[in-house]
Scaffold this active site. Structure first.
Site, short mmCIF file in Angstrom:
data_model
loop_
_atom_site.label_atom_id
_atom_site.label_comp_id
_atom_site.label_asym_id
_atom_site.label_seq_id
_atom_site.Cartn_x
_atom_site.Cartn_y
_atom_site.Cartn_z
N ASP A 164 0.84 -1.20 0.00
CA ASP A 164 0.00 0.00 0.00
C ASP A 164 0.87 1.25 0.00
O ASP A 164 2.11 1.17 0.04
CB ASP A 164 -0.95 -0.03 1.20
CG ASP A 164 -2.32 0.49 0.82
OD1 ASP A 164 -2.40 1.40 -0.01
OD2 ASP A 164 -3.31 -0.01 1.38
N ASP B 117 -10.32 2.38 -3.36
CA ASP B 117 -10.99 1.20 -2.83
C ASP B 117 -12.37 0.99 -3.45
O ASP B 117 -13.10 1.93 -3.70
CB ASP B 117 -11.18 1.35 -1.32
CG ASP B 117 -9.86 1.30 -0.58
OD1 ASP B 117 -8.81 1.35 -1.22
OD2 ASP B 117 -9.90 1.20 0.66
C1 GLA Z 1 -6.11 1.03 1.61
C2 GLA Z 1 -6.22 0.02 0.47
C3 GLA Z 1 -7.22 -1.04 0.82
C4 GLA Z 1 -6.83 -1.73 2.12
C5 GLA Z 1 -6.58 -0.71 3.20
C6 GLA Z 1 -5.90 -1.33 4.38
O1 GLA Z 1 -7.29 1.72 1.76
O2 GLA Z 1 -6.56 0.68 -0.71
O3 GLA Z 1 -7.32 -2.01 -0.20
O4 GLA Z 1 -5.68 -2.49 1.88
O5 GLA Z 1 -5.78 0.37 2.79
O6 GLA Z 1 -5.64 -0.42 5.38
#
Ligand code: GLA
Length: 423
Positions: free
Chosen positions: A149, A204
């Protein structure tokens, strides 16, 4: 090591370590117990999900990844600085869980961040300052996939590159999956294909219809930018619905606790909307990482996740991923279309509107090269819709998608246009 070197020597891209020839398929934590983001991961839960991949037949269909998201590690060891899994969630550490997953013939992935904290409220340490150490830890545990990430201080492109080098230097081939970063705004995904086997196309995915559209719009016009050993991916699928709020108690932090023993779904979308999500993920050849609780397979989950024909479209790695195009010349309607490696075409006719609508596709508009007739098949219903000439039209319910497989007819087909009702 020799195999890795050989793979690198023959690589088309700068970073082909033999992983990721096809879009990965599997299950991932984050939305399956509790609402997205509340999902803590537990030794028993991970084993149960791995068992389910096998027992449900998903593994045989190609779903062979078990990936842990941001839920597994609170800290580093004071003495060695090695990442430490939550003792209350993984009392025996991570290695026995990974060994178990491997013993079922499945592969295993873990999450980290390129900065010094992960994204989940910064509960967990990221890999900044420890790229080599963490890569060695992952390799020693038998990790096959690293989702990285872009959170915490010191997040940087150089960090993405350095972690890639560190993973490579271990000699253990691991799929390196970028989750967000400056490459998302760059032409041809910027530096991502040179260092990773996959990269998230956008932010997301949430369990709602607007989010489905946002995910797929992120790859519009970019079909040819990904392929074998380097896939743009839409975030994990919400098929069947995320977990339920009341599965978790306590604060939304690492102090909270989720009861994973009873699988539940609290769907944010209708069956039609999940069908649209699945259809588009299939046609654009996104990795198919299921984010929901597969232990409780509802009818719509079975329909969408266990369909061999849909999976074959998604996994046809020699074909360029699908993209949006006008579905008939002079029409404002469009379809997401993928020309498959055998010459067939997969066509997703999505009704984004709020009422049932007639949607059409014309062979000449989608570059059909096999004459003026085609056989049409409704992939989700597993039903032949007969042959048609030049133009196919069907009624599609609001927010639903008719996923068509068009194939050459051989002998001339029926001259009249077929009209069918989706599902
Ligand atoms: C971000 C990513 C998600 C997830 C969260 C975890 O938002 O885009 O897919 O992995 O972090 O904290």
């Amino acid at each position: 090591m020799a195999a890795l070197a050989a793979a690198l020597a023959t690589a088309v891209s700068a970073y082909n370590n033999g992983m990721g020839e096809r879009p990965p398929m599997g299950w991932q934590t984050w939305c399956s117990v509790g609402e997205c983001g509340e999902d803590h991961c537990f030794d028993g839960q991970i084993r149960a999900m791995a068992d389910t991949l096998v027992l449900s037949g998903m593994k045989d269909l190609g779903y062979d990844w078990v990936v842990l998201d941001d839920c597994w590690h609170p800290t580093r060891d004071n003495a060695t600085a090695e990442l430490v899994p939550y003792p209350r969630f993984f009392p025996d550490g991570m290695k026995p869980v990974i060994d178990y997953v491997h013993s079922l013939g499945l592969k295993f992935g873990l999450y980290t961040s390129v900065g010094d904290r992960t994204c989940h409220g910064g509960w967990s340490p990221g890999s900044f300052g420890h790229y080599e150490r963490d890569a060695r830890t992952f390799a020693a545990w038998g990790v096959d996939y690293v989702k990285i990430d872009y959170c915490g201080s010191h997040d940087s492109v150089e960090g993405h590159r350095n972690m890639s080098r560190a993973l490579n230097a271990t000699g253990r081939p691991m799929s390196y999956m970028l989750c967000r970063g400056p490459y998302q705004q760059q032409d041809h995904w910027g530096y991502a294909p040179g260092i990773a086997q996959g990269w998230r196309a956008t932010g997301d995915h949430h369990d709602n219809f607007a989010s489905v559209r946002q995910q797929v719009e992120a790859v519009r016009g970019k079909a040819s930018w990904s392929g074998p050993f380097g896939w743009a991916y839409l975030d994990m699928m919400m098929t069947g619905g995320q977990g339920c709020k009341d599965q978790c108690v306590g604060p939304e932090s690492d102090q909270g606790h989720c009861n994973w023993t009873k699988p539940e779904h609290c769907p944010g979308m209708s069956e039609e909307e999940y069908r649209t999500e699945a259809s588009l993920y299939v046609v654009v050849s996104s990795p198919l990482m299921v984010g929901t609780d597969i232990r409780l397979m509802t009818p719509i989950m079975k329909e969408l996740l266990l369909n061999k024909e849909a999976i074959a479209i998604n996994q046809d790695y020699k074909a360029v991923p699908g993209d949006a195009m006008p579905s008939c010349h002079g029409s404002s309607q469009e379809a997401w279309v993928r020309r498959l490696s055998n010459g067939d075409s997969a066509v997703a006719l999505t009704n984004w509107g709020n009422h049932t609508a007639s949607l059409a596709v014309c062979l000449d508009a989608i570059g059909w090269t096999h004459g003026e007739t085609a056989g049409a098949r409704n992939v989700w219903a597993r039903q032949s819709l007969g042959t048609f000439s030049r133009r196919f039209e069907a009624k599609v319910r609001a927010h639903d998608t008719l996923l068509l497989l068009l194939s050459r007819t051989g002998a001339a087909g029926s001259p009249e246009n077929k009209v069918a009702v989706a599902m």
